[in-house]
Scaffold this active site. Structure first.
Site, mmCIF file in Angstrom:
data_model
loop_
_atom_site.group_PDB
_atom_site.id
_atom_site.type_symbol
_atom_site.label_atom_id
_atom_site.label_comp_id
_atom_site.label_asym_id
_atom_site.label_seq_id
_atom_site.Cartn_x
_atom_site.Cartn_y
_atom_site.Cartn_z
ATOM 1 N N PRO A 2 0.842 -1.210 0.000
ATOM 2 C CA PRO A 2 0.000 0.000 0.000
ATOM 3 C C PRO A 2 0.873 1.255 0.000
ATOM 4 C CG PRO A 2 -0.462 -1.412 1.918
ATOM 5 C CD PRO A 2 0.691 -2.010 1.200
ATOM 6 N N GLU A 3 0.591 2.151 -0.920
ATOM 7 C CA GLU A 3 1.312 3.429 -0.966
ATOM 8 C C GLU A 3 0.380 4.517 -0.417
ATOM 9 O OE1 GLU A 3 4.407 4.305 -2.945
ATOM 10 O OE2 GLU A 3 4.687 2.525 -4.180
ATOM 11 N N HIS A 91 -5.444 -14.600 8.391
ATOM 12 C CA HIS A 91 -4.521 -13.484 8.618
ATOM 13 C C HIS A 91 -5.188 -12.264 9.239
ATOM 14 C CE1 HIS A 91 -1.484 -15.793 6.609
ATOM 15 N NE2 HIS A 91 -2.260 -15.922 5.551
ATOM 16 N N ARG A 109 1.654 -10.830 5.904
ATOM 17 C CA ARG A 109 3.100 -10.854 6.159
ATOM 18 C C ARG A 109 3.481 -10.231 7.503
ATOM 19 N NH1 ARG A 109 6.197 -9.109 0.833
ATOM 20 N NH2 ARG A 109 7.937 -9.737 2.150
ATOM 21 N N ARG A 154 22.623 17.778 -2.334
ATOM 22 C CA ARG A 154 22.400 16.333 -2.489
ATOM 23 C C ARG A 154 22.688 15.900 -3.912
ATOM 24 N NH1 ARG A 154 17.386 14.992 1.529
ATOM 25 N NH2 ARG A 154 17.675 12.875 0.819
#
Ligand SMILES: [Zn+2]
Length: 273
Positions: A2-3, A91, A109, A154
């Site tokens: 999931p983002e 789960h 997971r 950077r």
């Protein structure tokens, strides 16, 4: 995984079922996820009213008068709203029971997290997991000027600077590739070599890409939250992400994939300079 858009769509999906309601209890079916569940979580939350459902980066923040429940979906987690008493499956590790319904967290997971931040420990933004986060990409603090200022020293490739999340959160692998494509910036460009004008394009592309993904997710929200629906995250059409060798949608050149810091980056060598 999931983002940010999936987490925001999840937040919008669960919010009307939680806000203003009183927690009847919690059910834990495992000792924990990435970290152990907070001790005495049931006693902490039972009888308490949910005030807010917020989000910071990919963390959902369920606000109570006495603290905040921090929920992270990890690699594989999702939330659904189900009628109370719906039998749990393999789960399903965590239920928040609210008004005849449960907010159920499924996480095969177990890289997700359910944590408690008490009010007396200060603002939730100061929590160890939250305080290093960059600004919200859809918030007012995010701008081209910020990207420009924070990248002057950077030299890392812009794609990796975005993924680092310390300037702006939520621009994960998919959205970094897509935003850099829309801005016409090669993902390998050292961040300090990019000028303000190009960062204007990039900031706009990031906002557009994330907003479009959230809108797309919103339109599938009903299936997403449905009791019997597949909780899989919404499918989208991408310009370059996961399209190695396929023709660029703008110029027709084959989309290229490279590895940057263990992650695949997708780009068009012709459209992105
Ligand atoms: Zn192209």
């Amino acid at each position: 995984m999931p983002e940010l858009p999936e987490v925001e769509v999840t937040r919008r999906g669960v919010a009307p079922h939680l806000e203003g309601r009183v927690v009847a209890g919690v059910t834990l079916r495992h000792s924990g996820l990435r970290w152990p569940f907070p001790q005495g979580l049931g006693e902490l939350l039972r009888g308490q009213r949910i005030r807010t459902t917020g989000r910071r980066g990919k963390y959902l923040l369920i606000g109570f008068d006495h603290g905040t429940l921090i929920v992270h979906l990890g690699m594989s987690g999702h939330l659904r709203i189900l009628p109370a008493g719906t039998p749990a499956e393999k789960h399903d590790h965590f239920d928040l029971i609210v008004d005849g319904q449960v907010m159920r967290m499924t996480d095969p997971r177990r890289f997700g997290a359910v944590l408690w931040h008490a009010k007396e420990d200060g603002l939730v933004d100061e929590h160890l997991l939250l305080r290093g986060l960059g600004v919200e990409p859809l918030g007012e603090a995010f701008s081209a000027g910020l990207l420009y200022r924070m990248t002057r020293r950077r030299s890392a490739p812009i794609k990796q600077v975005l993924l680092a999340g310390d300037i702006v959160v939520g621009v994960g692998n998919i959205y970094a590739s897509e935003s850099l494509f829309k801005a016409g910036i090669n993902p390998r460009t050292p961040a300090h070599r990019i000028g303000l004008a190009r960062y204007e394009k990039l900031a706009a592309a990031i906002r557009e890409t994330l907003a479009a993904a959230i809108e797309k997710g919103g339109s599938t929200l009903r299936d997403f939250m449905a009791a019997d629906g597949q909780p899989g995250y919404f499918q989208q059409t991408y310009f370059v992400y996961d399209r190695t060798g396929e023709p660029c949608r703008i110029c027709g050149a084959p989309v290229r994939a490279i590895k940057q810091g263990q992650r695949s980056t997708f780009y068009c060598p012709n459209c992105q300079k």
